[in-house]
Write a protein that holds these residues in place. Structure first.
Motif, mmCIF file in Angstrom:
data_model
loop_
_atom_site.group_PDB
_atom_site.id
_atom_site.type_symbol
_atom_site.label_atom_id
_atom_site.label_comp_id
_atom_site.label_asym_id
_atom_site.label_seq_id
_atom_site.Cartn_x
_atom_site.Cartn_y
_atom_site.Cartn_z
ATOM 1 N N GLN A 101 0.800 -1.242 0.000
ATOM 2 C CA GLN A 101 0.000 0.000 0.000
ATOM 3 C C GLN A 101 0.828 1.286 0.000
ATOM 4 O OE1 GLN A 101 -2.879 -0.839 -0.706
ATOM 5 N NE2 GLN A 101 -3.429 -2.712 0.376
ATOM 6 N N SER A 102 1.888 1.351 0.812
ATOM 7 C CA SER A 102 2.714 2.564 0.860
ATOM 8 C C SER A 102 4.110 2.181 1.335
ATOM 9 C CB SER A 102 2.096 3.582 1.832
ATOM 10 O OG SER A 102 3.038 4.611 2.127
ATOM 11 N N GLY A 103 5.091 3.006 0.973
ATOM 12 C CA GLY A 103 6.456 2.754 1.431
ATOM 13 C C GLY A 103 6.838 3.604 2.626
ATOM 14 N N GLY A 160 1.595 -6.598 -6.057
ATOM 15 C CA GLY A 160 1.158 -5.833 -4.892
ATOM 16 C C GLY A 160 0.065 -4.846 -5.234
ATOM 17 N N ASP A 161 -0.430 -4.177 -4.189
ATOM 18 C CA ASP A 161 -1.382 -3.080 -4.351
ATOM 19 C C ASP A 161 -0.785 -1.836 -3.700
ATOM 20 O OD1 ASP A 161 -3.313 -4.784 -5.434
ATOM 21 O OD2 ASP A 161 -4.334 -5.080 -3.522
ATOM 22 N N GLN A 179 4.300 -7.446 -11.406
ATOM 23 C CA GLN A 179 3.092 -6.689 -11.754
ATOM 24 C C GLN A 179 2.577 -6.046 -10.468
ATOM 25 O OE1 GLN A 179 0.065 -9.995 -12.691
ATOM 26 N NE2 GLN A 179 -0.808 -8.882 -10.975
ATOM 27 N N ALA A 180 1.754 -5.025 -10.573
ATOM 28 C CA ALA A 180 1.165 -4.440 -9.361
ATOM 29 C C ALA A 180 -0.010 -3.558 -9.739
ATOM 30 C CB ALA A 180 2.199 -3.622 -8.594
ATOM 31 N N PHE A 181 -0.921 -3.408 -8.807
ATOM 32 C CA PHE A 181 -2.090 -2.551 -9.002
ATOM 33 C C PHE A 181 -1.909 -1.301 -8.161
ATOM 34 C CE2 PHE A 181 -3.323 -6.974 -9.361
ATOM 35 C CZ PHE A 181 -3.913 -6.995 -10.617
ATOM 36 N N ILE A 193 6.130 1.020 -12.070
ATOM 37 C CA ILE A 193 5.672 -0.377 -12.033
ATOM 38 C C ILE A 193 5.778 -0.990 -13.431
ATOM 39 C CG2 ILE A 193 3.633 -1.860 -11.705
ATOM 40 C CD1 ILE A 193 2.825 0.131 -9.421
ATOM 41 N N ASN A 194 5.362 -0.242 -14.446
ATOM 42 C CA ASN A 194 5.420 -0.761 -15.817
ATOM 43 C C ASN A 194 6.846 -1.088 -16.234
ATOM 44 O OD1 ASN A 194 2.686 -0.506 -15.987
ATOM 45 N ND2 ASN A 194 2.710 1.392 -17.183
#
Ligand code: 5AD
Ligand code: SF4
Length: 446
Positions: A265-267, A302-303, A330-332, A367-368
């Motif tokens: 969710q966050s770093g 991840g999200d 991959q991640a959302f 992310i891409n």
């Protein structure tokens, strides 16, 4: 509910699911219930007497989509029966009936009652059920019949974590696990019905427990022994429930695919605390290290939420840096969406839409890049691809690699076959592959 007017009993139905994979599973089960009740499924909503909208409440956009869908369906065919199921049904209940004339409202824990609710609505009676009896619905569902090569199996529902942005604890209720034997039986039934890959589902699937000390890894090891099942996956997991047993299963269980969806969710530790995530940036990164030690090639997913209330540019930069540290397959990522009734919705420091847009763009670009790099690193690798459907070109089929990448290849192997391939060209969202050998047809059809 509504005027006490009788309706013509529906003969055909269409279920449309939004949101998460658990909703896809629930949608399939509702379709099975309606079919068992004598109704016939149609390919699209337009032709159906009854449309079930199986809804998602996670973000405002998802919720608003339900109302526009209802409006469109009503306009096209005022006589059509409409049932609203899923998380919007649970969260809004009677409000949906007030805002949009629908016939049935049924929550995610009550959908086994759908056929009865439909006949109540036909008689012009109130048809609303948002009760939350723990998991009794599974006892009331019909047996699994024909399924594709990949199938979902819900093993756990609900959430006790209460992240401050999230509606799930309210729409899906407390964490509950289905019994061990019931899950193994359903897995066997799915394999008998054609499944080669099963994805175990839960809002906190890695919190699955039978109350006697068995955890998700024991379930995975039991499914490993189910003959005919070739692949096991699970989603969604919470970092704090990544037990060593589960991590070890990634090392030992060949059928368990090298893929892990583990939202962070966050770093930023400040933001994680405000989100009530109960893990830190560092504890998350340590989990990732342990998982990678057990299974070095694991694909990580991840999200992320950008623009949580109070998120500063420096805190967002920490999210970018955790992305760089992990290197996702991959991640959302989502813009924060205030949800009614959640603590974060009334927090100070709500972030302007333009700021969120700009952060989301930067995050998605990062992310891409990682996703393309992950795909490119596998070029030349030999692996199995499970064929899921036909591709656009003649002779082309589409399947998934162990790392959940979409793979296009030329093959005469039918859907449901495991094909051994060499991975070729890598794009951001898929790879091509060259067939080396396919299972013999008799094995594929087994
Ligand atoms: N706003 C934006 N994204 C959200 N998610 C959950 N709640 C919200 C919200 N209020 C995201 C989280 C979660 C995923 C399923 O949806 O990233 O992991
Ligand atoms: Fe959406 Fe969450 Fe409900 Fe799934 S459980 S449909 S993600 S609100």
């Amino acid at each position: 509910m509504g005027a006490a007017m009788t309706k013509t009993p529906p003969k055909t139905f269409h279920v449309k699911s939004f949101g998460c994979q658990m909703n896809v599973y629930d949608g399939e089960r509702m379709a099975e219930l309606l079919a068992a009740d004598g109704l016939t499924a149609t390919a699209d909503a337009a032709g159906a007497d009854l449309v079930v909208l199986n809804t998602c409440h996670i973000r405002e956009k998802a919720t608003e989509k339900v109302y526009s869908d209802i409006g469109r369906l009503r306009k096209d065919d005022p006589a059509k029966m409409i049932a609203v199921a899923g998380c919007v049904a649970q969260a809004e209940g009677e409000e949906i009936v007030r805002r949009a004339k629908v016939d049935v409202v049924v929550g995610p824990q009550a959908y086994h009652n759908l056929p009865r609710l439909v006949s109540d609505a036909v008689k012009g009676e109130a048809a609303l059920d948002t009760d939350m009896p723990p998991l009794s619905k599974f006892d009331a569902l019909p047996a699994r019949r024909k399924v594709g090569p990949t199938a979902f199996l819900t093993v756990q529902e609900g959430c006790d974590k209460f992240c401050t942005y999230c509606v799930v604890p309210y729409t899906r209720g407390a964490e509950t696990s289905r019994p061990f034997a019931e899950i193994v039986d359903e897995a066997r039934a799915l394999v008998d019905a054609g499944a080669r890959e099963i994805t175990l589902l839960g809002q906190n699937v890695n919190a699955w427990s039978d109350g006697d000390g068995r955890g998700l890894h024991d379930l995975i090891r039991a499914l490993d022994r189910v003959e005919g099942l070739a692949r096991i996956r699970y989603t969604t997991s919470h970092p704090n429930d990544m037990t060593q047993g589960l991590i070890d299963a990634h090392r030992d269980v060949e059928k368990l695919m090298p893929f892990l969806h583990l939202p962070v969710q966050s770093g930023s530790d400040r933001v994680l605390r405000a989100m009530n995530r109960s893990h830190t940036r560092d504890s998350y990164l340590r989990v990732i290290d342990r998982v990678r030690a057990a299974r070095p090639d694991i694909a990580l997913s991840g999200d992320f939420i950008v623009g949580f209330p109070g998120e500063t540019e420096a805190e967002f930069a920490e999210t970018l840096s955790i992305v760089a540290a992990v290197g996702h397959a991959q991640a959302f990522s989502f813009k924060y969406s205030p949800r009614p009734g959640t603590p974060a919705a009334t927090m100070e420091g709500q972030i302007a839409a333009e700021v969120m847009d700009e952060r989301l763009q930067r995050l998605q670009a990062a992310i891409n890049r990682d996703q393309l790099a992950f795909n490119q690193a596998l070029v030349g690798r030999h692996c199995d691809v499970l064929i899921e459907r036909r591709g656009k070109q003649p002779g082309q089929m589409l399947g998934k690699s162990p790392w959940l990448q979409s793979v296009h290849l030329e093959t005469s192997a039918p859907i449901g076959t495991m094909v051994s391939v060499e991975l070729g060209h890598a794009g951001p969202n898929s790879l091509t592959a060259r067939e080396i050998s396919a299972e013999r047809a008799s094995v594929a059809a087994a």
